[in-house]
Design a protein around this motif. Structure first.
Motif, PDB file in Angstrom:
ATOM      1  N   ALA A  92      11.925  -7.340   3.549  1.00 38.69           N
ATOM      2  CA  ALA A  92      10.669  -6.923   4.161  1.00 38.69           C
ATOM      3  C   ALA A  92      10.078  -7.834   3.753  1.00 38.69           C
ATOM      4  CB  ALA A  92      10.281  -5.588   4.298  1.00 38.69           C
ATOM      5  N   VAL A  93       8.865  -7.868   4.322  1.00 34.18           N
ATOM      6  CA  VAL A  93       7.502  -8.747   4.024  1.00 34.18           C
ATOM      7  C   VAL A  93       7.359  -7.400   3.792  1.00 34.18           C
ATOM      8  CG1 VAL A  93       5.449 -10.155   4.426  1.00 34.18           C
ATOM      9  CG2 VAL A  93       7.658 -11.043   5.547  1.00 34.18           C
ATOM     10  N   TYR A  94       6.211  -7.642   2.250  1.00 33.52           N
ATOM     11  CA  TYR A  94       5.209  -6.516   2.030  1.00 33.52           C
ATOM     12  C   TYR A  94       4.516  -6.914   2.232  1.00 33.52           C
ATOM     13  CZ  TYR A  94       9.576  -3.838   0.339  1.00 33.52           C
ATOM     14  OH  TYR A  94      10.661  -3.207   0.143  1.00 33.52           O
ATOM     15  N   TYR A  95       3.136  -5.781   2.751  1.00 38.45           N
ATOM     16  CA  TYR A  95       1.393  -5.980   2.412  1.00 38.45           C
ATOM     17  C   TYR A  95       0.867  -5.041   1.922  1.00 38.45           C
ATOM     18  CZ  TYR A  95       3.381  -8.883   6.943  1.00 38.45           C
ATOM     19  OH  TYR A  95       3.838  -9.384   7.545  1.00 38.45           O
ATOM     20  N   CYS A  96      -0.058  -5.825   1.216  1.00 38.84           N
ATOM     21  CA  CYS A  96      -1.683  -4.752   0.371  1.00 38.84           C
ATOM     22  C   CYS A  96      -1.923  -4.006   2.441  1.00 38.84           C
ATOM     23  CB  CYS A  96      -1.618  -4.644  -0.769  1.00 38.84           C
ATOM     24  SG  CYS A  96      -2.319  -6.481  -0.764  1.00 38.84           S
ATOM     25  N   ASN A  97      -2.816  -3.375   1.568  1.00 35.20           N
ATOM     26  CA  ASN A  97      -3.326  -2.498   2.332  1.00 35.20           C
ATOM     27  C   ASN A  97      -4.944  -1.949   1.932  1.00 35.20           C
ATOM     28  OD1 ASN A  97      -4.206  -0.248   4.115  1.00 35.20           O
ATOM     29  ND2 ASN A  97      -4.406  -1.967   5.490  1.00 35.20           N
ATOM     30  N   ALA A  98      -5.983  -2.522   2.240  1.00 35.56           N
ATOM     31  CA  ALA A  98      -7.377  -2.012   1.938  1.00 35.56           C
ATOM     32  C   ALA A  98      -7.760  -0.392   2.649  1.00 35.56           C
ATOM     33  CB  ALA A  98      -8.604  -2.814   1.165  1.00 35.56           C
ATOM     34  N   GLN A  99      -8.232   0.787   2.943  1.00 37.48           N
ATOM     35  CA  GLN A  99      -8.654   1.239   3.219  1.00 37.48           C
ATOM     36  C   GLN A  99     -10.851   0.973   3.350  1.00 37.48           C
ATOM     37  OE1 GLN A  99      -7.829   2.471   6.412  1.00 37.48           O
ATOM     38  NE2 GLN A  99      -5.748   0.892   5.781  1.00 37.48           N
ATOM     39  N   ALA A 100     -11.492   1.063   3.061  1.00 41.11           N
ATOM     40  CA  ALA A 100     -12.826   1.036   2.648  1.00 41.11           C
ATOM     41  C   ALA A 100     -13.672   1.380   4.066  1.00 41.11           C
ATOM     42  CB  ALA A 100     -13.086  -1.013   2.054  1.00 41.11           C
ATOM     43  N   LEU A 101     -15.148   1.286   3.548  1.00 35.25           N
ATOM     44  CA  LEU A 101     -15.781   1.699   3.735  1.00 35.25           C
ATOM     45  C   LEU A 101     -16.522   1.016   5.136  1.00 35.25           C
ATOM     46  CD1 LEU A 101     -18.517   2.780   1.273  1.00 35.25           C
ATOM     47  CD2 LEU A 101     -17.244   4.104   2.976  1.00 35.25           C
ATOM     48  N   GLY A 102     -16.096   0.006   5.076  1.00 37.51           N
ATOM     49  CA  GLY A 102     -15.990  -1.507   6.385  1.00 37.51           C
ATOM     50  C   GLY A 102     -14.941  -1.388   7.517  1.00 37.51           C
ATOM     51  N   GLY A 103     -13.831  -0.893   7.074  1.00 37.05           N
ATOM     52  CA  GLY A 103     -12.991  -0.689   7.983  1.00 37.05           C
ATOM     53  C   GLY A 103     -11.447  -0.790   6.879  1.00 37.05           C
ATOM     54  N   ALA A 104     -10.326  -1.225   7.501  1.00 37.54           N
ATOM     55  CA  ALA A 104      -9.143  -1.361   7.147  1.00 37.54           C
ATOM     56  C   ALA A 104      -8.697  -3.238   6.856  1.00 37.54           C
ATOM     57  CB  ALA A 104      -7.758  -0.924   7.409  1.00 37.54           C
ATOM     58  N   TYR A 105      -8.289  -3.800   5.572  1.00 33.00           N
ATOM     59  CA  TYR A 105      -8.156  -5.220   5.327  1.00 33.00           C
ATOM     60  C   TYR A 105      -6.446  -5.082   4.635  1.00 33.00           C
ATOM     61  CZ  TYR A 105     -13.564  -4.823   4.695  1.00 33.00           C
ATOM     62  OH  TYR A 105     -14.341  -4.708   5.434  1.00 33.00           O
ATOM     63  N   TRP A 106      -6.078  -6.681   5.308  1.00 35.17           N
ATOM     64  CA  TRP A 106      -4.755  -6.191   4.805  1.00 35.17           C
ATOM     65  C   TRP A 106      -4.779  -7.755   3.973  1.00 35.17           C
ATOM     66  CZ3 TRP A 106      -0.435  -3.665   6.845  1.00 35.17           C
ATOM     67  CH2 TRP A 106      -0.800  -2.224   7.693  1.00 35.17           C
ATOM     68  N   GLY A 107      -4.015  -8.173   3.028  1.00 39.13           N
ATOM     69  CA  GLY A 107      -3.139  -8.633   3.028  1.00 39.13           C
ATOM     70  C   GLY A 107      -2.590  -9.871   3.517  1.00 39.13           C
ATOM     71  N   GLN A 108      -2.075 -10.845   3.494  1.00 38.91           N
ATOM     72  CA  GLN A 108      -1.436 -12.016   3.658  1.00 38.91           C
ATOM     73  C   GLN A 108      -0.010 -12.450   3.945  1.00 38.91           C
ATOM     74  OE1 GLN A 108      -2.321 -12.952   0.732  1.00 38.91           O
ATOM     75  NE2 GLN A 108      -0.242 -13.239  -0.404  1.00 38.91           N
ATOM     76  N   GLY A 109       1.078 -10.995   2.713  1.00 42.39           N
ATOM     77  CA  GLY A 109       2.177 -10.573   3.188  1.00 42.39           C
ATOM     78  C   GLY A 109       3.084 -11.346   1.680  1.00 42.39           C
ATOM     79  N   THR A 110       4.150 -10.486   1.363  1.00 37.70           N
ATOM     80  CA  THR A 110       4.796 -11.508   0.623  1.00 37.70           C
ATOM     81  C   THR A 110       6.446 -11.228   0.539  1.00 37.70           C
ATOM     82  OG1 THR A 110       5.659 -11.412  -1.704  1.00 37.70           O
ATOM     83  CG2 THR A 110       4.351  -9.441  -1.404  1.00 37.70           C
ATOM     84  N   GLN A 111       6.812 -12.135   0.465  1.00 36.10           N
ATOM     85  CA  GLN A 111       8.192 -11.989   0.840  1.00 36.10           C
ATOM     86  C   GLN A 111       9.267 -11.589  -0.106  1.00 36.10           C
ATOM     87  OE1 GLN A 111      10.178 -12.129   4.058  1.00 36.10           O
ATOM     88  NE2 GLN A 111      12.144 -11.538   3.084  1.00 36.10           N
ATOM     89  N   VAL A 112      10.378 -10.037  -0.001  1.00 33.73           N
ATOM     90  CA  VAL A 112      11.104  -9.692  -0.927  1.00 33.73           C
ATOM     91  C   VAL A 112      12.689  -9.478  -0.114  1.00 33.73           C
ATOM     92  CG1 VAL A 112      11.629  -7.812  -1.699  1.00 33.73           C
ATOM     93  CG2 VAL A 112       8.766  -8.032  -2.469  1.00 33.73           C
ATOM     94  N   THR A 113      13.099 -10.717  -0.937  1.00 38.67           N
ATOM     95  CA  THR A 113      15.034 -10.865  -0.570  1.00 38.67           C
ATOM     96  C   THR A 113      15.574  -9.395  -1.648  1.00 38.67           C
ATOM     97  OG1 THR A 113      14.044 -11.969   0.857  1.00 38.67           O
ATOM     98  CG2 THR A 113      16.689 -11.594   0.890  1.00 38.67           C
ATOM     99  N   VAL A 114      16.488  -8.631  -1.223  1.00 39.35           N
ATOM    100  CA  VAL A 114      17.049  -8.319  -1.994  1.00 39.35           C
ATOM    101  C   VAL A 114      18.720  -8.522  -1.146  1.00 39.35           C
ATOM    102  CG1 VAL A 114      18.094  -5.862  -3.505  1.00 39.35           C
ATOM    103  CG2 VAL A 114      15.761  -6.035  -2.374  1.00 39.35           C
ATOM    104  N   SER A 115      19.378  -9.677  -1.993  1.00 40.93           N
ATOM    105  CA  SER A 115      20.924  -9.515  -2.031  1.00 40.93           C
ATOM    106  C   SER A 115      21.937  -8.822  -2.579  1.00 40.93           C
ATOM    107  CB  SER A 115      20.976 -10.634  -2.458  1.00 40.93           C
ATOM    108  OG  SER A 115      21.121 -10.623  -3.690  1.00 40.93           O
ATOM    109  N   SER A 116      22.591  -8.158  -1.339  1.00 43.20           N
ATOM    110  CA  SER A 116      24.211  -7.533  -1.686  1.00 43.20           C
ATOM    111  C   SER A 116      25.253  -8.094  -3.263  1.00 43.20           C
ATOM    112  CB  SER A 116      24.723  -7.117  -0.772  1.00 43.20           C
ATOM    113  OG  SER A 116      25.388  -8.266   0.231  1.00 43.20           O
TER     114      SER A 116
END
Length: 116
Positions: A92-116
């Motif tokens: 998936a693309v993994y996103y970090c998120n911060a819940q702050a006094l001014g609202g919610a903020y998101w990072g740009q995302g980073t791809q994680v790929t797991v091969s079988s």
């Protein structure tokens, strides 16, 4: 405003490990809770893990419990997601998120790929 920058994604074989990082800048003093979410192709974004900025309490999605660990380094304004025993369904693309006094903020995302 809070700015978030993720790093650490990549390609790994099933059973392997990765550590994601999320560095915060700006009004970091206003952050109360830090989260990781992920979004797989064709699916909605889903919660992965959360950590309280002050107390450090954590909570995980059932699908990652026992395999993933969320942590933070307050001095570096950074939080992490250590992912062990990775499965193809963790891809998936993994996103970090911060819940702050001014609202919610998101990072740009980073791809994680797991091969079988």
């Amino acid at each position: 405003q809070v700015q978030l920058v993720e790093s650490g994604g990549g390609l790994v074989q099933a059973g392997g490990s990765l550590r994601l990082s999320c560095a915060a800048s700006g009004r970091t003093f206003s952050i109360g809770v830090m989260n990781w979410y992920r979004q797989a192709p064709g699916k909605e974004r889903e919660f992965v893990a959360t950590i309280n900025w002050i107390g450090g309490s954590t909570r995980y999605a059932d699908s990652v419990k026992g395999r993933f660990t969320i942590s933070r380094d307050n001095a570096k304004n950074t939080w992490y997601l250590q992912m062990n025993s990775l499965k193809p369904e963790d891809t998936a693309v993994y996103y970090c998120n911060a819940q702050a006094l001014g609202g919610a903020y998101w990072g740009q995302g980073t791809q994680v790929t797991v091969s079988s």
